[in-house]
Design an enzyme around this catalytic site. Structure first.
Site, PDB file in Angstrom:
ATOM      1  N   ARG A   1       0.810  -1.236   0.000  1.00 20.90           N
ATOM      2  CA  ARG A   1       0.000   0.000   0.000  1.00 20.90           C
ATOM      3  C   ARG A   1       0.837   1.276   0.000  1.00 20.90           C
ATOM      4  O   ARG A   1       0.397   2.325   0.434  1.00 20.90           O
ATOM      5  CB  ARG A   1      -0.989   0.017   1.164  1.00 20.90           C
ATOM      6  CG  ARG A   1      -1.946  -1.147   1.137  1.00 20.90           C
ATOM      7  CD  ARG A   1      -3.200  -0.883   1.913  1.00 20.90           C
ATOM      8  NE  ARG A   1      -4.108  -2.007   1.746  1.00 20.90           N
ATOM      9  CZ  ARG A   1      -4.070  -3.121   2.450  1.00 20.90           C
ATOM     10  NH1 ARG A   1      -3.161  -3.252   3.403  1.00 20.90           N
ATOM     11  NH2 ARG A   1      -4.922  -4.085   2.218  1.00 20.90           N
TER      12      ARG A   1
ATOM     13  N   LYS B   1       3.805  11.411 -11.528  1.00 21.10           N
ATOM     14  CA  LYS B   1       2.975  10.565 -12.394  1.00 21.10           C
ATOM     15  C   LYS B   1       3.652   9.215 -12.529  1.00 21.10           C
ATOM     16  O   LYS B   1       4.855   9.141 -12.761  1.00 21.10           O
ATOM     17  CB  LYS B   1       2.841  11.183 -13.789  1.00 21.10           C
ATOM     18  CG  LYS B   1       1.796  12.273 -13.874  1.00 21.10           C
ATOM     19  CD  LYS B   1       1.566  12.656 -15.317  1.00 21.10           C
ATOM     20  CE  LYS B   1       0.574  13.784 -15.423  1.00 21.10           C
ATOM     21  NZ  LYS B   1       0.427  14.275 -16.802  1.00 21.10           N
TER      22      LYS B   1
ATOM     23  N   GLU C   1      11.898  18.612 -24.504  1.00 26.18           N
ATOM     24  CA  GLU C   1      11.107  18.885 -23.283  1.00 26.18           C
ATOM     25  C   GLU C   1      11.663  20.118 -22.552  1.00 26.18           C
ATOM     26  O   GLU C   1      10.934  20.811 -21.851  1.00 26.18           O
ATOM     27  CB  GLU C   1      11.089  17.672 -22.343  1.00 26.18           C
ATOM     28  CG  GLU C   1      10.412  16.416 -22.912  1.00 26.18           C
ATOM     29  CD  GLU C   1       8.884  16.406 -22.822  1.00 26.18           C
ATOM     30  OE1 GLU C   1       8.272  17.397 -22.369  1.00 26.18           O
ATOM     31  OE2 GLU C   1       8.294  15.378 -23.229  1.00 26.18           O
TER      32      GLU C   1
ATOM     33  N   LYS D   1       8.561  22.915 -13.449  1.00 20.55           N
ATOM     34  CA  LYS D   1       7.707  21.771 -13.159  1.00 20.55           C
ATOM     35  C   LYS D   1       7.296  21.763 -11.688  1.00 20.55           C
ATOM     36  O   LYS D   1       6.139  21.481 -11.354  1.00 20.55           O
ATOM     37  CB  LYS D   1       8.414  20.466 -13.545  1.00 20.55           C
ATOM     38  CG  LYS D   1       7.501  19.280 -13.363  1.00 20.55           C
ATOM     39  CD  LYS D   1       7.558  18.275 -14.450  1.00 20.55           C
ATOM     40  CE  LYS D   1       6.389  17.307 -14.290  1.00 20.55           C
ATOM     41  NZ  LYS D   1       6.523  16.093 -15.035  1.00 20.55           N
TER      42      LYS D   1
ATOM     43  N   GLU E   1      -3.487  17.523 -12.171  1.00 21.64           N
ATOM     44  CA  GLU E   1      -3.769  17.946 -13.549  1.00 21.64           C
ATOM     45  C   GLU E   1      -5.250  18.241 -13.805  1.00 21.64           C
ATOM     46  O   GLU E   1      -5.886  17.636 -14.665  1.00 21.64           O
ATOM     47  CB  GLU E   1      -3.255  16.892 -14.555  1.00 21.64           C
ATOM     48  CG  GLU E   1      -3.152  17.469 -15.953  1.00 21.64           C
ATOM     49  CD  GLU E   1      -2.463  16.532 -16.953  1.00 21.64           C
ATOM     50  OE1 GLU E   1      -1.361  16.077 -16.653  1.00 21.64           O
ATOM     51  OE2 GLU E   1      -3.048  16.296 -18.009  1.00 21.64           O
TER      52      GLU E   1
ATOM     53  N   ARG F   1      -1.487  22.177 -14.870  1.00 15.14           N
ATOM     54  CA  ARG F   1      -0.535  21.122 -15.237  1.00 15.14           C
ATOM     55  C   ARG F   1      -0.715  20.678 -16.689  1.00 15.14           C
ATOM     56  O   ARG F   1       0.215  20.160 -17.293  1.00 15.14           O
ATOM     57  CB  ARG F   1      -0.659  19.941 -14.263  1.00 15.14           C
ATOM     58  CG  ARG F   1       0.431  18.904 -14.482  1.00 15.14           C
ATOM     59  CD  ARG F   1       0.607  17.959 -13.319  1.00 15.14           C
ATOM     60  NE  ARG F   1       1.644  16.994 -13.609  1.00 15.14           N
ATOM     61  CZ  ARG F   1       2.150  16.146 -12.732  1.00 15.14           C
ATOM     62  NH1 ARG F   1       1.707  16.141 -11.499  1.00 15.14           N
ATOM     63  NH2 ARG F   1       3.094  15.288 -13.087  1.00 15.14           N
TER      64      ARG F   1
ATOM     65  N   ASN G   1       1.510  19.625 -21.392  1.00 14.69           N
ATOM     66  CA  ASN G   1       1.240  18.821 -22.592  1.00 14.69           C
ATOM     67  C   ASN G   1       1.479  19.618 -23.873  1.00 14.69           C
ATOM     68  O   ASN G   1       1.163  19.128 -24.963  1.00 14.69           O
ATOM     69  CB  ASN G   1      -0.207  18.300 -22.579  1.00 14.69           C
ATOM     70  CG  ASN G   1      -0.432  17.345 -21.430  1.00 14.69           C
ATOM     71  OD1 ASN G   1       0.471  16.593 -21.059  1.00 14.69           O
ATOM     72  ND2 ASN G   1      -1.612  17.380 -20.838  1.00 14.69           N
TER      73      ASN G   1
ATOM     74  N   HIS H   1       2.344  17.980 -27.186  1.00 20.21           N
ATOM     75  CA  HIS H   1       2.148  16.535 -27.055  1.00 20.21           C
ATOM     76  C   HIS H   1       0.977  15.994 -27.870  1.00 20.21           C
ATOM     77  O   HIS H   1       0.964  14.812 -28.202  1.00 20.21           O
ATOM     78  CB  HIS H   1       2.000  16.145 -25.576  1.00 20.21           C
ATOM     79  CG  HIS H   1       3.310  16.122 -24.848  1.00 20.21           C
ATOM     80  ND1 HIS H   1       4.105  17.239 -24.723  1.00 20.21           N
ATOM     81  CD2 HIS H   1       3.989  15.116 -24.231  1.00 20.21           C
ATOM     82  CE1 HIS H   1       5.203  16.923 -24.051  1.00 20.21           C
ATOM     83  NE2 HIS H   1       5.155  15.640 -23.743  1.00 20.21           N
TER      84      HIS H   1
ATOM     85  N   HIS I   1       2.169  13.144 -30.083  1.00 20.83           N
ATOM     86  CA  HIS I   1       1.722  11.762 -29.855  1.00 20.83           C
ATOM     87  C   HIS I   1       1.111  11.173 -31.113  1.00 20.83           C
ATOM     88  O   HIS I   1       1.313   9.983 -31.410  1.00 20.83           O
ATOM     89  CB  HIS I   1       0.667  11.713 -28.742  1.00 20.83           C
ATOM     90  CG  HIS I   1       1.268  11.668 -27.370  1.00 20.83           C
ATOM     91  ND1 HIS I   1       0.661  12.234 -26.270  1.00 20.83           N
ATOM     92  CD2 HIS I   1       2.419  11.126 -26.921  1.00 20.83           C
ATOM     93  CE1 HIS I   1       1.421  12.045 -25.206  1.00 20.83           C
ATOM     94  NE2 HIS I   1       2.494  11.376 -25.573  1.00 20.83           N
TER      95      HIS I   1
ATOM     96  N   HIS J   1      10.303  10.104 -28.467  1.00 20.09           N
ATOM     97  CA  HIS J   1       9.231  10.922 -27.893  1.00 20.09           C
ATOM     98  C   HIS J   1       9.557  12.418 -28.028  1.00 20.09           C
ATOM     99  O   HIS J   1       8.726  13.207 -28.479  1.00 20.09           O
ATOM    100  CB  HIS J   1       9.004  10.534 -26.432  1.00 20.09           C
ATOM    101  CG  HIS J   1       8.021  11.420 -25.738  1.00 20.09           C
ATOM    102  ND1 HIS J   1       6.700  11.486 -26.099  1.00 20.09           N
ATOM    103  CD2 HIS J   1       8.181  12.316 -24.731  1.00 20.09           C
ATOM    104  CE1 HIS J   1       6.082  12.374 -25.332  1.00 20.09           C
ATOM    105  NE2 HIS J   1       6.963  12.891 -24.487  1.00 20.09           N
TER     106      HIS J   1
HETATM  107  N1  GLY Z   1       4.775  15.032 -18.246  1.00 21.55           N
HETATM  108  C1  GLY Z   1       3.715  15.889 -17.943  1.00 21.55           C
HETATM  109  C2  GLY Z   1       3.383  15.942 -16.505  1.00 21.55           C
HETATM  110  O1  GLY Z   1       4.106  15.416 -15.679  1.00 21.55           O
HETATM  111  O2  GLY Z   1       2.375  16.489 -16.149  1.00 21.55           O
END
Ligand code: GLY
Length: 361
Positions: free
Chosen positions: A123, A145, A187, A229, A239, A243, A247, A250, A254, A267
């Site tokens: 957990r 994430k 990035e 960030k 998000e 946040r 993107n 992206h 993508h 990427h």
């Molecule tokens: N890679 C985008 C984020 O972490 O929100």
């Protein structure tokens, strides 16, 4: 270790942590682990990062820690639940208990899976990240994430789970293939454009040093990206708003990656092309010369960094089809990050047809 190690705080109340950036900063690993108290350490890595993992394991053992090692198969094609099971099983067979600390050493794939495993194991056990690619230093290792791919798409199963520390050591980038390092710079450009005019000017000034892998320029770029960030994640961890700005580039990126079945394009390269597409769309919507100048400015920077810029060579019916099935789509519109000049981006719902008309001309 160099003098210039910086600490960037991700401010999330009791779950706050520091991202340490610099040359030689990996030497802090035993003390970072000590700060978390008792507990055995599970070190997770894949083949290419074996030298950094061996060094970390020796340092931890010298400092008196019991260490269990878990070696994953390398590659995005192994970013699935079976590989996460390997991490769970290595921890359970190695008798890691709830005081345990899981340490991910590697790029985004290893980092995302290690974090997912840590968030679910018993957990939730503590997590540390030692990213070894530029992409993971400036983006995926920070912000919590986690995830694995499913046959239906990438990163569709995961959690939000923050690490206890992140060590971004530029020395580890010396073993990264040049193409991978350069792809990671996309990035960095994304972060600068979201951040400010000043950050974009810094990259324009440093572009040739960054392309050649100069350590001081790379550290400046990582610090800028991580600061941005950290600020965004502190405001909007899950998000629901700001946040989403991360993107930028992206959506089309993508779609290009997916149309090529993720082969022959990295990427970051997809993101570079996607940012050009986003600026082109902004210019078309605003019908203004200023928008076109922004696109020319971005293209010049990407070219100087060695990233792909010939968007039209990539845009075909296949990409258009993938755009239409984008997961950010709501009805006939897509939630799109629309850039203006650096520091001025907005999230807007744009009809798919408008996007197609602006890009596929
Ligand atoms: N890679 C985008 C984020 O972490 O929100």
């Amino acid at each position: 270790m160099s003098e210039s190690v910086s600490s960037i705080r991700v401010d999330l109340g009791e779950r706050s942590y520091d991202v340490r950036v610099g040359s030689g900063v990996r030497a802090e690993l035993p003390q970072q682990v000590d700060a978390l108290g008792e507990g055995d350490v599970l070190v997770v890595h894949d083949g290419p990062d074996r030298p950094w993992a061996n060094e970390a394991i020796e340092a931890l053992r010298r400092a008196g820690r019991r260490v269990v090692e878990c070696i994953l198969p390398a590659g995005e094609e192994h970013k699935d639940i079976r590989t996460v099971e390997k991490i769970w099983d290595a921890a359970l067979e190695g008798e890691i208990d709830r005081r345990g600390i899981v340490l991910g050493i590697g790029g985004g794939v290893v980092g995302d899976m290690t974090a997912f495993a840590a968030s679910t194991l018993l957990r939730g056990v503590r997590l540390g990240q030692l990213p070894t690619t530029l992409l993971s230093m400036v983006d995926s290792s920070v912000g919590g994430k986690t995830g694995v791919n499913r046959p239906q798409g990438k990163n569709l199963v995961g959690t939000f789970y923050q690490p206890s520390f992140v060590l971004c050591d530029v020395d580890t980038l010396t073993t990264l293939p040049r193409g991978e390092r350069i792809a990671g710079l996309a990035e960095v450009v994304k972060s600068a454009w979201i951040d400010s005019e000043q950050s974009v000017v810094m990259l324009e000034r440093d572009a040739s040093s960054l392309r050649e892998g100069d350590a001081a320029a790379t550290i400046r770029a990582i610090e800028m990206s991580v600061r941005l960030k950290a600020r965004i994640v502190s405001e909007d961890e899950q998000e629901t708003g700001t946040r989403m700005l991360l993107n930028f580039g992206h959506t089309v990126g993508h779609a290009i990656e997916a149309a090529l079945e993720y082969r022959g394009i990295r990427h970051g390269e997809g993101v570079a092309l996607g940012m050009i597409a986003a600026l082109r769309l902004s210019a078309a919507l605003g019908e203004n010369e200023a928008g076109k100048q922004q696109e020319a400015r971005l293209v010049a920077l990407l070219r100087e960094l060695g990233l792909p810029i010939h968007l039209d060579d990539y845009l075909d019916e296949n990409v258009s089809r993938h755009l239409i099935s984008d997961k950010k789509r709501r009805g006939s519109s897509i939630r799109f990050v629309l850039p203006g000049p650096p520091g001025a981006l907005e999230i807007r719902s744009i009809p798919v047809e408008t996007i197609r008309e602006a890009l596929f001309r």
